[in-house]
Design a protein around this motif. Sequence first.
Motif, PDB file in Angstrom:
ATOM      1  N   UNK A  16     -21.290  -6.306  43.881  1.00  0.00           N
ATOM      2  CA  UNK A  16     -22.705  -6.578  44.215  1.00  0.00           C
ATOM      3  C   UNK A  16     -22.935  -7.993  44.756  1.00  0.00           C
ATOM      4  N   UNK A  17     -21.867  -8.784  44.867  1.00  0.00           N
ATOM      5  CA  UNK A  17     -22.014 -10.124  45.455  1.00  0.00           C
ATOM      6  C   UNK A  17     -22.362 -11.197  44.443  1.00  0.00           C
ATOM      7  N   UNK A  18     -22.651 -10.825  43.189  1.00  0.00           N
ATOM      8  CA  UNK A  18     -22.941 -11.828  42.157  1.00  0.00           C
ATOM      9  C   UNK A  18     -21.641 -12.334  41.530  1.00  0.00           C
ATOM     10  N   UNK A  19     -21.670 -13.632  41.205  1.00  0.00           N
ATOM     11  CA  UNK A  19     -20.495 -14.208  40.529  1.00  0.00           C
ATOM     12  C   UNK A  19     -20.424 -13.684  39.097  1.00  0.00           C
ATOM     13  N   UNK A  20     -19.232 -13.546  38.577  1.00  0.00           N
ATOM     14  CA  UNK A  20     -19.070 -13.165  37.162  1.00  0.00           C
ATOM     15  C   UNK A  20     -19.648 -14.304  36.315  1.00  0.00           C
ATOM     16  N   UNK A  41      -8.309  -6.563  52.318  1.00  0.00           N
ATOM     17  CA  UNK A  41      -9.035  -5.774  53.326  1.00  0.00           C
ATOM     18  C   UNK A  41      -9.810  -4.592  52.741  1.00  0.00           C
ATOM     19  N   UNK A  42      -9.517  -4.194  51.501  1.00  0.00           N
ATOM     20  CA  UNK A  42     -10.227  -3.034  50.941  1.00  0.00           C
ATOM     21  C   UNK A  42     -11.364  -3.437  49.992  1.00  0.00           C
ATOM     22  N   UNK A  43     -11.522  -4.748  49.766  1.00  0.00           N
ATOM     23  CA  UNK A  43     -12.493  -5.216  48.766  1.00  0.00           C
ATOM     24  C   UNK A  43     -13.665  -5.934  49.452  1.00  0.00           C
ATOM     25  N   UNK A  44     -14.876  -5.698  48.948  1.00  0.00           N
ATOM     26  CA  UNK A  44     -16.075  -6.352  49.496  1.00  0.00           C
ATOM     27  C   UNK A  44     -16.917  -6.943  48.372  1.00  0.00           C
ATOM     28  N   UNK A  45     -17.501  -8.109  48.623  1.00  0.00           N
ATOM     29  CA  UNK A  45     -18.510  -8.663  47.707  1.00  0.00           C
ATOM     30  C   UNK A  45     -17.943  -9.356  46.480  1.00  0.00           C
ATOM     31  N   UNK A  46     -16.629  -9.610  46.469  1.00  0.00           N
ATOM     32  CA  UNK A  46     -16.006 -10.222  45.290  1.00  0.00           C
ATOM     33  C   UNK A  46     -15.995 -11.740  45.402  1.00  0.00           C
ATOM     34  N   UNK A  47     -15.991 -12.431  44.246  1.00  0.00           N
ATOM     35  CA  UNK A  47     -15.861 -13.899  44.233  1.00  0.00           C
ATOM     36  C   UNK A  47     -14.656 -14.350  43.443  1.00  0.00           C
ATOM     37  N   UNK A  59     -12.776  -3.542  38.360  1.00  0.00           N
ATOM     38  CA  UNK A  59     -11.457  -4.024  38.809  1.00  0.00           C
ATOM     39  C   UNK A  59     -10.863  -2.998  39.769  1.00  0.00           C
ATOM     40  N   UNK A  60      -9.873  -3.405  40.515  1.00  0.00           N
ATOM     41  CA  UNK A  60      -8.991  -2.467  41.225  1.00  0.00           C
ATOM     42  C   UNK A  60      -7.591  -3.028  41.157  1.00  0.00           C
ATOM     43  N   UNK A  61      -6.686  -2.244  40.647  1.00  0.00           N
ATOM     44  CA  UNK A  61      -5.276  -2.611  40.704  1.00  0.00           C
ATOM     45  C   UNK A  61      -4.895  -2.728  42.176  1.00  0.00           C
ATOM     46  N   UNK A  94     -12.390  -9.171  40.369  1.00  0.00           N
ATOM     47  CA  UNK A  94     -13.236  -9.024  39.175  1.00  0.00           C
ATOM     48  C   UNK A  94     -14.684  -9.229  39.628  1.00  0.00           C
ATOM     49  N   UNK A  95     -15.560  -8.325  39.252  1.00  0.00           N
ATOM     50  CA  UNK A  95     -16.966  -8.495  39.635  1.00  0.00           C
ATOM     51  C   UNK A  95     -17.795  -7.309  39.153  1.00  0.00           C
ATOM     52  N   UNK A  96     -19.078  -7.388  39.423  1.00  0.00           N
ATOM     53  CA  UNK A  96     -19.956  -6.297  38.995  1.00  0.00           C
ATOM     54  C   UNK A  96     -20.083  -5.290  40.142  1.00  0.00           C
ATOM     55  N   UNK A  97     -19.943  -4.002  39.817  1.00  0.00           N
ATOM     56  CA  UNK A  97     -19.974  -2.984  40.876  1.00  0.00           C
ATOM     57  C   UNK A  97     -21.308  -2.972  41.626  1.00  0.00           C
ATOM     58  N   UNK A  98     -21.233  -2.790  42.953  1.00  0.00           N
ATOM     59  CA  UNK A  98     -22.456  -2.607  43.745  1.00  0.00           C
ATOM     60  C   UNK A  98     -23.035  -1.229  43.409  1.00  0.00           C
ATOM     61  N   UNK A  99     -24.316  -1.040  43.732  1.00  0.00           N
ATOM     62  CA  UNK A  99     -24.928   0.272  43.421  1.00  0.00           C
ATOM     63  C   UNK A  99     -24.271   1.380  44.228  1.00  0.00           C
ATOM     64  N   UNK A 100     -23.875   1.051  45.453  1.00  0.00           N
ATOM     65  CA  UNK A 100     -23.251   2.075  46.313  1.00  0.00           C
ATOM     66  C   UNK A 100     -21.889   1.604  46.788  1.00  0.00           C
TER      67      UNK A 100
END
Length: 262
Positions: free
Chosen positions: A17-21, A59-65, A100-102, A130-136
């Motif tokens: 979701x783009x928010x920092x942990x 390349x497969x991850x979006x919105x992570x910090x 998470x994603x391995x 590591x981060x909070x999942x986006x809604x979609x």
Amino acid sequence: MDMMELIRTRKSVRTFDGNAVTENDIKKLTEYIETITNPFGVPVGFVLLDAKEHSLSSPVIQGEHLYIAGKVPKTEHCAEAFGYSFEKMVLYAWSLGIGTTWIGGTMKREQFEKEAGVREGEIMPCISPLGYPAKKRSIKEIGMRTAIRADKRIKSEELFFENDLGTPLRCDDVTVRNALEAVRLAPSAVNKQPWRIVKCGNDYHFYEKHTLASGGAAWDVQKVDVGIAICHFMSIAGGTLSFEKPETAVGKDTEYIATVTL
Ligand SMILES: Cc1cc2nc3c(=O)[nH]c(=O)nc-3n(C[C@H](O)[C@H](O)[C@H](O)COP(=O)(O)O)c2cc1C
């Protein structure tokens, strides 16, 4: 959520979701990873890495910090130990609502290894955002999950056996049934689910069915998968781990890994 619920609800998260942990969650996770051990007796270390500061991305991850990398000495059972300990971290993170994603392939490995400070004699089989999942989920993530059939799992009767690899296991014990289901639901590289279990009395012999080409890596990623499976099994049913290869006849593509005795 109890452990079974965590295992049932965990899915790889590639769209954040783009928010920092939060600092509080980082503190809890950092404290937890200090306590992680595994029954293989091989220590696994973790390093948290700020994505921007270390110029890290996948390349497969979006919105992570934030990323977490795991490191293990290259020794006997290191891949299984890594799978076990890293999955402990994954499940705890999920208990905090952190996705998470391995990731063992889709990253700039050299950059991650450098930033994680991987030394001679160590390996870093996987990392995770590591981060909070986006809604979609992103379109890319949806496409990827479909291609890999990420929501499908092999049926129990093709994974779990009694006495030999030809006889499907029938099990009435609720705890063992849950533990087997926890194994079935585990994440694995390319969702290949290479684990097989043969029950002999109170012994649950774990095998690896080799279904992925090695790709020239210095470790076998499907042994990481079997470590994850053993983590799920023991997190539900407990037991002790040993390494006495049974007499059970198995095919050339199937390798004995370890035994959990309940
Ligand atoms: C050892 C290992 C390596 C993996 N490597 C990657 C990877 O490089 N890129 C990726 O997008 N997913 C990777 N995955 C995630 C799997 O594709 C995912 O766990 C599987 O498709 C099942 O989906 P689920 O985790 O949502 O249940 C990996 C998983 C494991 C266990």
